[in-house]
Design a protein around this motif. Structure first.
Motif, PDB file in Angstrom:
ATOM      1  N   ALA A  73       0.830  -1.211   0.000  1.00 20.23           N
ATOM      2  CA  ALA A  73       0.000   0.000   0.000  1.00 20.23           C
ATOM      3  C   ALA A  73       0.861   1.257   0.000  1.00 20.23           C
ATOM      4  O   ALA A  73       0.536   2.243  -0.674  1.00 20.23           O
ATOM      5  N   PHE A  74       1.977   1.224   0.739  1.00 14.43           N
ATOM      6  CA  PHE A  74       2.880   2.380   0.779  1.00 14.43           C
ATOM      7  C   PHE A  74       3.388   2.717  -0.619  1.00 14.43           C
ATOM      8  O   PHE A  74       3.310   3.868  -1.058  1.00 14.43           O
ATOM      9  N   PHE A  75       3.893   1.714  -1.335  1.00  8.18           N
ATOM     10  CA  PHE A  75       4.433   1.979  -2.671  1.00  8.18           C
ATOM     11  C   PHE A  75       3.331   2.274  -3.677  1.00  8.18           C
ATOM     12  O   PHE A  75       3.535   3.063  -4.599  1.00  8.18           O
ATOM     13  N   ALA A  76       2.146   1.683  -3.486  1.00  3.28           N
ATOM     14  CA  ALA A  76       1.013   1.980  -4.367  1.00  3.28           C
ATOM     15  C   ALA A  76       0.583   3.439  -4.239  1.00  3.28           C
ATOM     16  O   ALA A  76       0.070   4.027  -5.190  1.00  3.28           O
ATOM     17  N   GLU A  77       0.804   4.042  -3.067  1.00  2.00           N
ATOM     18  CA  GLU A  77       0.522   5.470  -2.867  1.00  2.00           C
ATOM     19  C   GLU A  77       1.711   6.328  -3.299  1.00  2.00           C
ATOM     20  O   GLU A  77       1.540   7.395  -3.879  1.00  2.00           O
ATOM     21  N   ARG A  78       2.919   5.854  -2.974  1.00  2.00           N
ATOM     22  CA  ARG A  78       4.124   6.655  -3.153  1.00  2.00           C
ATOM     23  C   ARG A  78       4.405   6.959  -4.624  1.00  2.00           C
ATOM     24  O   ARG A  78       4.659   8.108  -4.991  1.00  2.00           O
ATOM     25  N   TYR A  79       4.388   5.936  -5.465  1.00  2.86           N
ATOM     26  CA  TYR A  79       4.773   6.167  -6.856  1.00  2.86           C
ATOM     27  C   TYR A  79       3.839   7.124  -7.593  1.00  2.86           C
ATOM     28  O   TYR A  79       4.324   8.028  -8.285  1.00  2.86           O
ATOM     29  N   PRO A  80       2.522   7.014  -7.459  1.00  2.00           N
ATOM     30  CA  PRO A  80       1.673   8.016  -8.122  1.00  2.00           C
ATOM     31  C   PRO A  80       1.939   9.440  -7.623  1.00  2.00           C
ATOM     32  O   PRO A  80       1.919  10.391  -8.411  1.00  2.00           O
ATOM     33  N   GLN A  81       2.206   9.589  -6.321  1.00  2.00           N
ATOM     34  CA  GLN A  81       2.501  10.921  -5.781  1.00  2.00           C
ATOM     35  C   GLN A  81       3.795  11.470  -6.376  1.00  2.00           C
ATOM     36  O   GLN A  81       3.852  12.639  -6.784  1.00  2.00           O
ATOM     37  N   PHE A  82       4.830  10.649  -6.419  1.00  2.00           N
ATOM     38  CA  PHE A  82       6.104  11.105  -6.965  1.00  2.00           C
ATOM     39  C   PHE A  82       5.986  11.379  -8.460  1.00  2.00           C
ATOM     40  O   PHE A  82       6.548  12.352  -8.965  1.00  2.00           O
ATOM     41  N   ARG A  83       5.253  10.512  -9.186  1.00  2.00           N
ATOM     42  CA  ARG A  83       5.065  10.761 -10.621  1.00  2.00           C
ATOM     43  C   ARG A  83       4.325  12.073 -10.840  1.00  2.00           C
ATOM     44  O   ARG A  83       4.671  12.843 -11.736  1.00  2.00           O
ATOM     45  N   ALA A  84       3.317  12.353 -10.025  1.00  2.00           N
ATOM     46  CA  ALA A  84       2.556  13.597 -10.171  1.00  2.00           C
ATOM     47  C   ALA A  84       3.448  14.810  -9.925  1.00  2.00           C
ATOM     48  O   ALA A  84       3.402  15.790 -10.671  1.00  2.00           O
ATOM     49  N   ARG A  85       4.285  14.734  -8.866  1.00  2.00           N
ATOM     50  CA  ARG A  85       5.184  15.863  -8.580  1.00  2.00           C
ATOM     51  C   ARG A  85       6.174  16.082  -9.726  1.00  2.00           C
ATOM     52  O   ARG A  85       6.407  17.207 -10.156  1.00  2.00           O
ATOM     53  N   LEU A  86       6.765  14.987 -10.189  1.00  2.00           N
ATOM     54  CA  LEU A  86       7.728  15.116 -11.290  1.00  2.00           C
ATOM     55  C   LEU A  86       7.055  15.553 -12.582  1.00  2.00           C
ATOM     56  O   LEU A  86       7.632  16.331 -13.348  1.00  2.00           O
ATOM     57  N   THR A  87       5.858  15.081 -12.817  1.00  2.00           N
ATOM     58  CA  THR A  87       5.118  15.534 -14.000  1.00  2.00           C
ATOM     59  C   THR A  87       4.943  17.048 -13.938  1.00  2.00           C
ATOM     60  O   THR A  87       5.145  17.747 -14.946  1.00  2.00           O
TER      61      THR A  87
END
Length: 195
Positions: free
Chosen positions: A117-131
């Motif tokens: 669950a941590f990584f399922a939340e983390r990667y979309p957040q990081f992708r959104a910030r980098l986007t």
């Protein structure tokens, strides 16, 4: 309304455990860290320490969550010239946390693992910030001629950052910053940002 009593004390102790665990993992590494040592530094027994977490894997996942929160605070305060490699530098200063991250990221691929669950939340957040970062660069003309849209550049940047950490764990002579800088240079961002 502020929380009081046993709940507040329990949350304070949990925060202390996570802070101490971050320090111990950073100093001694993922494999070299004994949870008994973390417990002792918190004036707890091992069962007392585990009282605050559902399992060892849950505790390790919460350590990663605390690492991300500390990293986010560090980046918000960072005023240096090279923000896109600062988190990589921080990783090089704390190899035990890099080892923990890579190990838990692999384990988190299992939907039953507490880190999933941590990584399922983390990667979309990081992708959104980098986007968002790449969208700003594109709007400023810094990505003219780059045929890859910002959301895919975000995925690529994360792949480079995570992949270099894995390589670095196996060969400490590798410079973790350089691949991130190289990717930015390939995109033309380094040249576009120069005064």
């Amino acid at each position: 309304m502020a929380k009081r009593g046993p709940y507040e004390k329990g949350e304070a102790k949990r925060r202390e455990i996570l802070r101490v665990a971050l320090e111990v993992f950073a100093e001694e590494g993922y494999r070299g860290t004994s949870l008994r040592k973390v417990a002792a530094r918190c004036n707890l027994s091992l069962p007392g320490l585990m009282h605050y977490f559902a399992s060892k894997e849950d505790m390790l996942t919460q350590v990663l969550r605390a690492r991300d929160e500390a990293g986010r605070a560090h980046m918000e305060a960072y005023t240096g010239p090279d923000p896109h490699t600062e988190s990589i530098r921080e990783g090089a200063r704390t190899p035990g946390l890099v080892e923990l991250f890579v190990s838990m990221a692999a384990a988190g691929g299992d939907p039953e693992h507490p880190a999933h669950a941590f990584f399922a939340e983390r990667y979309p957040q990081f992708r959104a910030r980098l986007t968002g970062v790449f969208e700003e660069l594109a709007a400023a003309g810094a990505l003219d001629g780059v045929p890859v849209p910002p959301e895919r550049l975000a995925v690529l940047m994360l792949a480079v950052a995570d992949g270099i950490q894995l390589q670095w764990l196996n060969d400490r002579s590798i410079d973790m910053e350089q691949p991130v800088k190289d990717l930015m240079a390939l995109l033309g961002v380094a040249a576009a940002r120069r005064p």
